[in-house]
Design a protein around this motif. Structure first.
Motif, PDB file in Angstrom:
ATOM      1  N   UNK A 205      44.761  34.272  19.773  1.00 10.04           N
ATOM      2  CA  UNK A 205      45.935  33.854  20.538  1.00 10.04           C
ATOM      3  C   UNK A 205      46.913  35.012  20.676  1.00 10.04           C
ATOM      4  N   UNK A 206      47.121  35.769  19.582  1.00 10.83           N
ATOM      5  CA  UNK A 206      48.055  36.894  19.631  1.00 10.83           C
ATOM      6  C   UNK A 206      47.599  37.930  20.649  1.00 10.83           C
ATOM      7  N   UNK A 207      46.293  38.263  20.618  1.00  7.37           N
ATOM      8  CA  UNK A 207      45.764  39.238  21.577  1.00  7.37           C
ATOM      9  C   UNK A 207      45.921  38.701  22.992  1.00  7.37           C
ATOM     10  N   UNK A 208      45.639  37.416  23.172  1.00  6.89           N
ATOM     11  CA  UNK A 208      45.724  36.788  24.490  1.00  6.89           C
ATOM     12  C   UNK A 208      47.151  36.877  25.038  1.00  6.89           C
ATOM     13  N   UNK A 209      48.125  36.610  24.159  1.00  7.32           N
ATOM     14  CA  UNK A 209      49.522  36.659  24.603  1.00  7.32           C
ATOM     15  C   UNK A 209      49.898  38.045  25.127  1.00  7.32           C
ATOM     16  N   UNK A 210      49.323  39.071  24.490  1.00 13.16           N
ATOM     17  CA  UNK A 210      49.655  40.426  24.910  1.00 13.16           C
ATOM     18  C   UNK A 210      48.980  40.770  26.241  1.00 13.16           C
ATOM     19  N   UNK A 211      47.740  40.313  26.404  1.00 13.85           N
ATOM     20  CA  UNK A 211      46.972  40.729  27.576  1.00 13.85           C
ATOM     21  C   UNK A 211      47.246  39.892  28.833  1.00 13.85           C
ATOM     22  N   UNK A 212      47.448  38.589  28.675  1.00 14.08           N
ATOM     23  CA  UNK A 212      47.470  37.698  29.839  1.00 14.08           C
ATOM     24  C   UNK A 212      48.831  37.014  30.001  1.00 14.08           C
ATOM     25  N   UNK A 213      49.084  36.434  31.184  1.00 18.97           N
ATOM     26  CA  UNK A 213      50.346  35.708  31.377  1.00 18.97           C
ATOM     27  C   UNK A 213      50.460  34.626  30.310  1.00 18.97           C
ATOM     28  N   UNK A 214      51.618  34.564  29.625  1.00 21.41           N
ATOM     29  CA  UNK A 214      51.678  33.632  28.499  1.00 21.41           C
ATOM     30  C   UNK A 214      53.015  32.919  28.375  1.00 21.41           C
TER      31      UNK A 214
ATOM     32  N   UNK B  37      51.653  40.053  30.939  1.00 20.93           N
ATOM     33  CA  UNK B  37      50.498  40.577  30.205  1.00 20.93           C
ATOM     34  C   UNK B  37      50.107  41.965  30.663  1.00 20.93           C
ATOM     35  N   UNK B  38      49.273  42.632  29.840  1.00 27.36           N
ATOM     36  CA  UNK B  38      48.903  44.013  30.136  1.00 27.36           C
ATOM     37  C   UNK B  38      47.664  44.131  31.012  1.00 27.36           C
ATOM     38  N   UNK B  39      46.832  43.074  31.036  1.00 29.96           N
ATOM     39  CA  UNK B  39      45.608  43.145  31.843  1.00 29.96           C
ATOM     40  C   UNK B  39      45.969  43.179  33.321  1.00 29.96           C
ATOM     41  N   UNK B  40      45.131  43.837  34.122  1.00 36.83           N
ATOM     42  CA  UNK B  40      45.422  43.926  35.554  1.00 36.83           C
ATOM     43  C   UNK B  40      44.215  43.517  36.381  1.00 36.83           C
ATOM     44  N   UNK B  41      44.484  43.211  37.645  1.00 37.71           N
ATOM     45  CA  UNK B  41      43.410  42.981  38.613  1.00 37.71           C
ATOM     46  C   UNK B  41      43.719  43.851  39.821  1.00 37.71           C
ATOM     47  N   UNK B  42      42.678  44.429  40.405  1.00 37.68           N
ATOM     48  CA  UNK B  42      42.872  45.341  41.534  1.00 37.68           C
ATOM     49  C   UNK B  42      42.045  44.867  42.720  1.00 37.68           C
ATOM     50  N   UNK B  43      42.668  44.845  43.879  1.00 35.64           N
ATOM     51  CA  UNK B  43      41.932  44.458  45.091  1.00 35.64           C
ATOM     52  C   UNK B  43      42.554  45.154  46.285  1.00 35.64           C
TER      53      UNK B  43
ATOM     54  N   UNK C 280      45.892  37.618  37.072  1.00 35.12           N
ATOM     55  CA  UNK C 280      46.039  36.169  37.202  1.00 35.12           C
ATOM     56  C   UNK C 280      44.814  35.663  37.921  1.00 35.12           C
ATOM     57  N   UNK C 281      44.569  34.361  37.847  1.00 33.72           N
ATOM     58  CA  UNK C 281      43.291  33.836  38.321  1.00 33.72           C
ATOM     59  C   UNK C 281      43.101  34.108  39.814  1.00 33.72           C
ATOM     60  N   UNK C 282      44.214  34.139  40.587  1.00 32.28           N
ATOM     61  CA  UNK C 282      44.070  34.347  42.031  1.00 32.28           C
ATOM     62  C   UNK C 282      43.748  35.810  42.355  1.00 32.28           C
ATOM     63  N   UNK C 283      44.436  36.737  41.651  1.00 32.14           N
ATOM     64  CA  UNK C 283      44.125  38.151  41.875  1.00 32.14           C
ATOM     65  C   UNK C 283      42.695  38.426  41.437  1.00 32.14           C
ATOM     66  N   UNK C 284      42.292  37.826  40.312  1.00 36.32           N
ATOM     67  CA  UNK C 284      40.927  38.030  39.825  1.00 36.32           C
ATOM     68  C   UNK C 284      39.917  37.473  40.817  1.00 36.32           C
ATOM     69  N   UNK C 285      40.294  36.374  41.473  1.00 32.40           N
ATOM     70  CA  UNK C 285      39.418  35.767  42.476  1.00 32.40           C
ATOM     71  C   UNK C 285      39.214  36.704  43.673  1.00 32.40           C
ATOM     72  N   UNK C 286      40.325  37.294  44.147  1.00 33.18           N
ATOM     73  CA  UNK C 286      40.205  38.210  45.294  1.00 33.18           C
ATOM     74  C   UNK C 286      39.331  39.394  44.905  1.00 33.18           C
ATOM     75  N   UNK C 287      39.567  39.891  43.674  1.00 32.16           N
ATOM     76  CA  UNK C 287      38.773  41.015  43.184  1.00 32.16           C
ATOM     77  C   UNK C 287      37.289  40.648  43.166  1.00 32.16           C
ATOM     78  N   UNK C 288      36.992  39.434  42.715  1.00 30.60           N
ATOM     79  CA  UNK C 288      35.594  39.015  42.651  1.00 30.60           C
ATOM     80  C   UNK C 288      34.990  38.877  44.044  1.00 30.60           C
ATOM     81  N   UNK C 289      35.787  38.358  44.986  1.00 30.66           N
ATOM     82  CA  UNK C 289      35.282  38.204  46.354  1.00 30.66           C
ATOM     83  C   UNK C 289      34.988  39.564  46.983  1.00 30.66           C
ATOM     84  N   UNK C 290      35.730  40.604  46.536  1.00 30.16           N
ATOM     85  CA  UNK C 290      35.542  41.927  47.131  1.00 30.16           C
ATOM     86  C   UNK C 290      34.550  42.791  46.363  1.00 30.16           C
ATOM     87  N   UNK C 291      34.618  42.698  45.038  1.00 32.41           N
ATOM     88  CA  UNK C 291      33.859  43.643  44.220  1.00 32.41           C
ATOM     89  C   UNK C 291      32.884  42.995  43.251  1.00 32.41           C
ATOM     90  N   UNK C 292      32.819  41.663  43.208  1.00 32.13           N
ATOM     91  CA  UNK C 292      31.941  40.986  42.251  1.00 32.13           C
ATOM     92  C   UNK C 292      30.475  41.277  42.542  1.00 32.13           C
TER      93      UNK C 292
END
Lengths: 307, 246
Positions: free
Chosen positions: A43-52, A62-68, A81-93
């Motif tokens: 949970x502690x690691x998650x709080x640092x990396x993701x929106x919390x 959070x520190x994690x990023x998504x690029x598109x 965030x789930x939407x940025x990650x989704x766009x990234x997956x649609x482009x680069x998955x």
């Protein structure tokens, strides 16, 4: 157990039921405790990396990023965030990349080039088959043959209402079509409708009452019915109006081929003349991408061989 | 009394109270921030409350239990995007009371079914799904074509929704505010004083069930289905825009 109790190796809560039923007070198993500590750490690691955590009208990103890439083709990096990650997956998955090379190739090719290249044709048909099943099959049936004659056009037969070239099919899919024939019951009496039906059936080689057909021809070719404006004088139909070819054996509205008696055939055709036709195919340009429409066009064209 | 493991465990009333407190805190921490975090509901144009006819259709959708087999929530996954279209936005259901997101997909998701099929198809399909889709397992709803649509209480239904925050207008001031927010054409449809005439006019002009002589429940339900997911014009927005709201 009784031995242990006597040796006081296990503590009890001091509760006793029915004389000798006691409640142990054992410590938690160590595997359980470690799993608990590990989930706290997670949970502690998650709080640092993701929106919390919410803070006022904002929250920790959070520190994690998504690029598109955005619509302008510029690279955008934002907090994960789930939407940025989704766009990234649609482009680069993985799946997107697997398709990408094919999609680019098909996108750049003309319809003629696609139909001459077996690899591109195979790709178009396998992808479009799924798009067709999701979007088109509800009306046209899986595989392009609707379950009931009359409701929606069959895409597997050799007849086209709006034209069967690649360009015409693409236009039909992206813009949709409104199929309309006026209800002639309002301007013609029952006798005239009957005569027209005989003439129309005669066009496709049915043996009809020649006297009635003769009278029907006058209505068809004259101003009273005006049928020839859309169906043409030869009865072969007109793509620009979506008017059916009446001279062949294919019937898309009245199930003429399903009847044996001429009387029943006349009845069905009369009904169509009497009530007219109002059919609509929605346009798909807003729902499907350009490339999806292109692949669908190739697929629909292939169902019957096209024109 | 000292609050120890033992004192809580042997006192059922205290334990119930503390369990509820723990669950309440967990719930509040998750739910309350959504009310004041600015990015919860996306800022998009085009979203409006349902017209009286669509709202009656929505009531029928609820009555017939469509939500038990059809979700209205497209998630941001590749497979869902390819099958159903753009993922659902929070803003798209901001006038829904209650939400019909659903959680079970025996049938397909309906969040973007609007405009996908013709009115005639919906009418045939609801009347008997197997007429158009032979492999369908959906029940038939033939009474929708037989039942006249009851709409004498449509103004009251809109008033009830107005109480929970849907901007239907009743006073002149509210109407003017709606004109400003939605434009005159939409604002007219949201006027409770004109609810019945609007309902009849929409059913007449669109003729959803293919029979102009009657105003049936089919008219209302198809009107509702045809507007689902069509209010936002996604071509206006860069994909990345919606990601800034998460």
């Amino acid at each position: 157990m009784a031995e242990q109790l006597q040796n006081k190796a296990v503590q009890t809560t001091g509760h006793a039921w029915d004389g000798d039923l006691q409640e142990f007070n054992n410590p938690l198993p160590s595997w359980w405790l470690w799993a608990f500590y590990a989930s706290v750490l997670f949970a502690l690691v998650y709080w640092v990396l993701f929106p919390a955590w919410p803070i006022g009208s904002d929250y920790t990103k959070g520190l994690a990023t998504a690029t598109f890439k955005n619509d302008q083709g510029e690279e955008v990096t934002m907090g994960w965030n789930s939407r940025a990650a989704f766009i990234q997956e649609m482009q680069e998955g993985g799946d997107a990349l697997k398709q990408k090379a094919y999609l680019q190739k098909v996108s750049a090719a003309s319809y003629d080039e696609i139909s001459r290249d077996p690899e591109m044709t195979a790709f178009a048909e396998s992808l479009a088959k799924v798009v067709f099943a999701d979007n088109c099959a509800a009306c046209h049936g899986i595989g392009g043959t609707p379950p009931i004659v009359g409701l929606y056009p069959n895409l597997r037969d050799d007849d086209w209402l709006w034209g069967g070239t690649f360009g015409q099919i693409e236009h039909t899919i992206s813009q949709g079509r409104i199929g309309f024939m006026p209800a002639f019951g309002k301007v013609l009496d029952t006798g005239q409708v009957d005569q027209l039906a005989h003439y129309v059936l005669g066009l496709s080689g049915h043996e009809v009452d020649p006297a009635k057909a003769k009278l029907g021809e006058v209505i068809f070719q004259g101003e009273e019915g005006g049928c020839h404006y859309c169906h043409t004088q030869s009865g072969k139909g007109l793509y620009s109006q979506g008017a059916a070819n009446l001279t062949d054996a294919i019937w898309t509205v009245a199930d003429v081929t399903g009847q044996n008696d001429l009387k029943d055939k006349v009845k069905l055709v009369s009904q169509v003349i009497d009530e007219g036709i109002q059919r609509e195919m929605p346009g798909w340009s807003k729902r499907l991408s350009e490339i999806e429409i292109k692949l669908l066009t190739v697929y629909v064209h292939s169902l019957s061989g096209g024109e | 009394m000292k609050l120890t493991h033992e004192s809580i465990e042997i006192n059922a009333g205290l334990m119930v109270a503390l369990v509820m407190l723990a669950i309440t805190i967990g719930g509040l921490v998750e739910i309350v921030p959504l009310y004041y975090i600015e990015d919860t509901v996306e800022k998009v144009s085009g979203i409006r409350p349902y017209t009286p006819l669509e709202q009656r259709g929505r009531d029928i959708y609820i009555r017939e239990g469509c939500v038990t087999c059809h979700s209205q929530m497209i998630r941001p996954f590749r497979d869902e995007d390819m099958r159903y279209g753009h993922y659902s936005l929070a803003a798209e259901s901001k006038y829904d009371h209650p939400f019909l997101w659903g959680s079970k997909r025996t049938g397909p998701d309906l969040a973007r079914v609007g405009g996908k099929y013709s009115n005639a198809w919906h009418t045939q399909h609801l009347n008997n799904p197997r007429d158009v889709v032979p492999e369908s397992i959906m029940p038939a709803y033939p009474w929708l074509l037989k039942n006249e649509l009851g709409y004498s209480d449509v103004a009251d239904r809109m008033r009830a929704l107005k109480m929970v925050g849907v901007p239907y207008s009743e006073t002149d001031d509210e109407y003017v505010a709606n004109v400003k927010q939605f434009g005159e054409e939409v604002a007219n449809m949201l006027d409770i004083n004109r609810a019945e005439e609007n309902l009849v006019a929409q059913a007449q002009s669109q003729n959803y069930d293919g029979n102009r002589k009657r105003l049936t429940e089919m008219d209302a339900l198809v009107a509702y289905l045809q507007v689902l997911g069509t209010m936002v014009d996604f071509s206006q927005y860069d994909e990345g825009y919606f990601a800034t709201f998460r």
